[in-house]
Design an enzyme around this catalytic site. Structure first.
Site, short mmCIF file in Angstrom:
data_model
loop_
_atom_site.label_atom_id
_atom_site.label_comp_id
_atom_site.label_asym_id
_atom_site.label_seq_id
_atom_site.Cartn_x
_atom_site.Cartn_y
_atom_site.Cartn_z
N GLU A 227 0.77 -1.37 -0.22
CA GLU A 227 -0.05 -0.08 -0.25
C GLU A 227 0.99 1.51 -0.17
O GLU A 227 0.30 2.19 0.73
CB GLU A 227 -1.05 0.27 1.12
N ASP B 205 -8.90 -8.64 4.15
CA ASP B 205 -7.68 -8.15 5.37
C ASP B 205 -9.26 -7.48 6.75
O ASP B 205 -10.28 -6.77 6.58
CB ASP B 205 -8.21 -6.31 5.03
N GLU C 60 -12.46 -1.91 12.31
CA GLU C 60 -12.39 -0.74 11.42
C GLU C 60 -13.37 -1.67 10.62
O GLU C 60 -14.46 -0.96 10.19
CB GLU C 60 -11.38 -1.72 10.78
#
Lengths: 641, 641
Positions: B259, B338, B366
């Site tokens: 990333e 993820d 998240e």
């Protein structure tokens, strides 16, 4: 300043003038500006015999001028300083033609007294929106480091460019007035006055965007109620102070009760109450309030198909017609939504005969490629200004406006002013259309910006710009449906990006069809906000223009357009065609070396790389989305992923 | 500090201990901590006759302890200071039971030597990600105003809470190491050492996330090539300095070539080269490198169906097995994507027998409701830790791990530590599962956090938490497909939000069906990354578990699940059921007054309002999306918009 592009005022554009003796007759600040321009051009300022006489003579309005030529002398007679300056720039536009043969007297006067540019510039860098909200050309020319710039030479150059296209009002800060920016009205007045001082010699009056909550934010009041005498007194005193600092202050721009901005609703008052509050404070000083009609429910429930954002401005404002003070201008976006590449003309523009309306255009390319894509918007603006709400025999929008025109600037501290060099044409065209809605300013812009450009260069620019808005429309959202953009920054495709949000911006695509039913018969009734004949034209899918079909109707993918194509095949065809057109333009610029200045060619080529990438992304996402959803294959069997 | 919630260490939890005479036998920092806890509890520290003897005695590992009771004396014998402290907290967990009757000796030792919490805290407030990346509990407990906090009393209280659940490693900064944060390794060492000093008495070693480009960013080198001797020397010296400041420094956490973070790829090196570079620098000081396996192409072309992000970690790392130094821990997210609410267990965890692997969990919610939704994650973590990659007769994931466990903390400077008070249970459960993967920590957490809670209160908490992960799954993304969230912030639904993006996160829904074909036979081959039997189980849609069906297969909406329902009806049913369950919980909390402390009830109720709103939004968007796309009506004719 040395590295800033001259835009449409390069020295070469003044060459024809340079060879002449010029007599300027007139006094005052703007006559001085005219003399300065004459000198700067390299012409000889004379008091006796002259090739050109620019004369300020009472009689006509201050901005009008008459241009003529007889016996080898070109004359400009203007009613005031601004007219003198505009007449001079007219001569620059004419070039050598201004000094050839005789010329019958020709009077020029602006179609609109208020020709405004709004800057959505923030003083502080906003954490989300940046220094310039919806700005795609770098930082602000007015602000840096949390304050008004010390060096305003860039603003002076900008004002000169604006004077050359007839802009006479500039609002210097964002309509979303954050806490820091609210203080421009008070603490920062000395600095704001410096900006006004720089604009003034160019016939431009400064306006400020203000927060409706200013009495609370700045004045320590507990209320901003427009009917509260203390609030009224606060505005009167604040405005008095502004006027003391800026004697020709233009007025306030207000976004109230819109997208979270404060407004009169909190006190049970309406928009007329709110606007008139500020109008009263400004009236003694000759100022106006630009009160924006961009009011809608931005917390709408997407499940609720009866609420229609397109209706909102009309529903809020039409009932208030006649209630606004004389120095209130209600500023109406050209379309009912928000600057999409294709919208119908706002019905509000035909619904408030007793109100001074201004139309608001967007020169900054928020939804039209963000100055990374070429998108020459003058054709769209001409459509809007020339639209006849009452049919062919009625007046145009432009003819009905008594509050003039306003537009959001596309300028920043970028060396080319506008990021994309060709986006300069949009700013130029806006000014010229504000003066004359029938103008076709592209050739003027080319001649001024690229003096002596070869026919091949002119052809390249026309080829690139003429159809660019249609091309952008082709590869983005089809048939007037709009809004298939990434939420927030509004760049690039996301077909469902706004579909389930509170923003009131839906396409309602399902496996069978797409579009918003805004008819009176079965839909939200929005079509009924237009006078005849348009209410009838839009009501029926048989008469509704293809390019607005999905704005007014929900139709099956198999629906046959006036063009003869089905809706789904139209989607595929236009998306392939739009990208093919961009590819053609890219190829044309591959051969542009030597035709135009190298810096322009290099910058345009860089942007075209991104435009092509983005156009392909649009094509593929939109086509894939509708293939997956409709199941209808492309009749021409092209690649859809 | 006065207003901070005591979490699972309220004074009342120490009441049983308070009545006792306690003898602590042992020297050193942690024995001192134990004495401090005894005193703080109000117990009498004695040197002679005692009701409780806590004795540090060489022999066993430093963290292990044996607990027993005979003749009215409870004894804890520990091999080292940490074991002494853990034994003490074990007594606290037992409460009065620790002092009743006899107790046969019972040895406790952690399943994993490394039990780590990673903080994604930034020193500076990041313009997009904020002070704590993916943090939902306020600011950082470590940093404020661009530096390490002066007052670290909150960190001390945190360390005490962590010691009580057996955490022994804390990484104090974000794995995305921005420019400012990179300097923690050098300029800020004295401040970082202050944090380490606060953690040390609680048996916790400090780790730092570092930028692989540190030699360039901080050392003025032109390269960060792991094979460059200058680079190696820089890391050796830098690590030497860290160790001088923090003698028990734990090591580095690295997100490399992931990333946008820098890594060894830029120099033509691989992850083993990169990890071993840091490992060599740390080895003399007993430090470890946590090298994250979260590596994939985040600029994937959505049009390309052959690239599969799920494959990426295995494809990158499995071939490197055996190449990593002994003090490298390869840290593998529990699932291949993820931290979605439902993913299969990562096949990497079964693919690297010669590598010290750690599993990475995410305590911060998240993708699981961001601590506005109740989502008790222990069941999911138990599934992952207890998964048997080689079938029923093989070892569990937990048993194969030699690098322990790591997890992203959910803690901030919120008064409840975790925003949602019930999210404390996740942090508690993580620590306890890291110690013992078979633990079922919810009752412990309830007893400690709400001492003396009535059965109705306990029932309410169980009712709210037990099934909450399943409920969250029900109203969000169905059948393992994941990713139907708003891009960027990851809160709330957006079915197509990631569908046409470069992130490799697609569902491929069209009018006929949905899911990602990851089979060997016709798909991306991901299923083949598992050993048998799972490769076979996942390969066939007949044997693939329902809850992962769309992760492994693209199926028609009419596909009949093992449950007997069709896919489309399952989507509708679970979404209605999930919301109904939230409504039931909301109603239960309406009756919670007096059952639990008022501040907890108030905060939970506030969060439940948002959870219910959000759950309905999820239900309606997902159901509407699939009704529009599939055209299949709900068999039970409920409202779909």
């Amino acid at each position: 300043m040395t590295d800033v592009h001259p835009a449409w005022l390069p020295d070469a554009a003044f060459a024809p003038l340079a060879a002449r003796r010029v007599r300027v007759v007139g006094e005052g600040l703007l006559a001085g500006t005219v003399r300065g321009e004459v000198t700067r051009a390299g012409a000889r300022l004379v008091t006796g015999d002259a090739d050109v006489v620019l004369e300020q003579r009472e009689g006509d309005g201050p901005e009008a001028y008459e241009i003529a030529r007889r016996d080898g002398v070109t004359t400009v007679v203007a009613g005031g300083g601004p007219g003198l300056l505009y007449g001079l720039f007219h001569l620059v536009r004419l070039g050598e033609e201004a000094f050839a043969g005789d010329r019958a007297p020709e009077r020029h006067a602006p179609a609109h007294a208020l020709r405004m540019l709004d800057h959505w510039d923030n003083v502080d860098v906003h954490p989300v929106m940046g220094q310039v909200e919806r700005g795609y050309a770098g930082g602000s020319i007015f602000y840096a480091d949390g304050r008004v710039r010390e060096d305003l030479s860039r603003v002076a150059a900008y004002a000169r460019l604006l004077a050359a296209i007839g802009i006479n009002r500039v609002a210097v800060n964002n309509v979303n007035v954050h806490r820091r920016e609210a203080r421009l009205l008070t603490d920062d007045l000395p600095d704001v006055a410096r900006i006004a001082d720089v604009l003034r010699p160019w016939g431009i009056r400064l306006h400020l965007s203000v927060s409706f909550a200013s009495p609370v934010l700045l004045g320590g009041h507990t209320s901003a109620d427009p009917l509260d005498p203390d609030v009224q007194a606060w505005w009167a005193a604040a405005t008095e102070r502004v006027h003391a600092a800026i004697p020709d202050f233009g007025g306030y721009v207000v976004k109230a009760d819109s997208e979270g901005q404060p407004g009169p609703f909190a006190y049970g008052r309406d928009h007329a109450d709110g606007a008139n509050l500020l109008a009263r404070a400004l009236a003694p000083h000759g100022g106006v309030v630009h009160w924006r009609a961009f009011v809608y429910d931005h917390r709408q429930d997407w499940r609720d198909r009866t609420t229609d954002r397109a209706r909102a401005a009309y529903d809020h404002f039409a009932p208030l017609d006649g209630r606004f003070a004389d120095n209130v201008v209600v500023q109406v976006k050209h379309g009912p939504m928000d600057f999409q590449v294709r919208e119908p003309v706002s019905p509000v523009l035909a619904a408030m005969p007793r109100t001074r309306l201004a139309v608001e255009l967007q020169v900054t390319q928020e939804y039209t490629g963000q100055q990374r894509h070429v998108c020459y918007l003058a054709p769209a603006w001409r459509e809007a200004l020339g639209f006849r709400p009452w049919g062919e025999d009625g007046a145009t929008v432009s003819e009905t406006l008594r509050g003039g025109v306003a537009a959001v600037s596309n300028v920043g501290d970028d060396p080319f002013w506008t990021g994309h060099p060709l986006a300069q044409a949009n700013l130029y065209a806006y000014g010229r259309l504000a003066w004359d809605p029938d103008a076709d300013p592209l050739d003027e812009w080319v001649s001024l910006t690229f003096p002596g450009a070869a026919p091949a260069a002119r052809a390249l620019l026309h080829d690139t710009l003429d159809r660019s808005r249609r091309t952008y429309e082709d590869y983005t959202a089809p048939l007037g449906v709009g809004w298939m953009v990434r939420p927030g920054h509004h760049y690039g495709p996301d077909v469902d990006g706004y579909e389930y949000t509170p923003w009131g911006t839906y396409h309602f695509a399902d496996r069978d069809g797409i579009g918003v039913d805004r008819t009176v018969a079965t839909g939200t009734g929005y079509a009924g906000q237009y006078p005849r004949p348009w209410s009838d034209v839009y009501e029926s899918r048989d008469t509704c223009p293809d390019e607005l079909l999905l704005f007014f109707h929900h139709v099956p993918y198999s629906h046959v357009l006036a063009s003869g194509s089905t809706v789904i095949q139209h989607v595929y065809d236009t998306h392939f065609a739009g990208v093919a057109e961009v590819e053609r333009i890219v190829a044309a610029w591959d051969r542009a070396d030597g035709l135009l200045p190298a810096d322009v060619v290099a910058r345009v080529r860089g942007r075209l790389v991104e435009q092509l990438r983005s156009a392909r992304e649009w094509r593929d996402q939109v086509n894939t989305y509708f293939l997956r959803k409709s199941g209808v294959p492309d009749a021409r069997r092209r690649t859809i992923h």
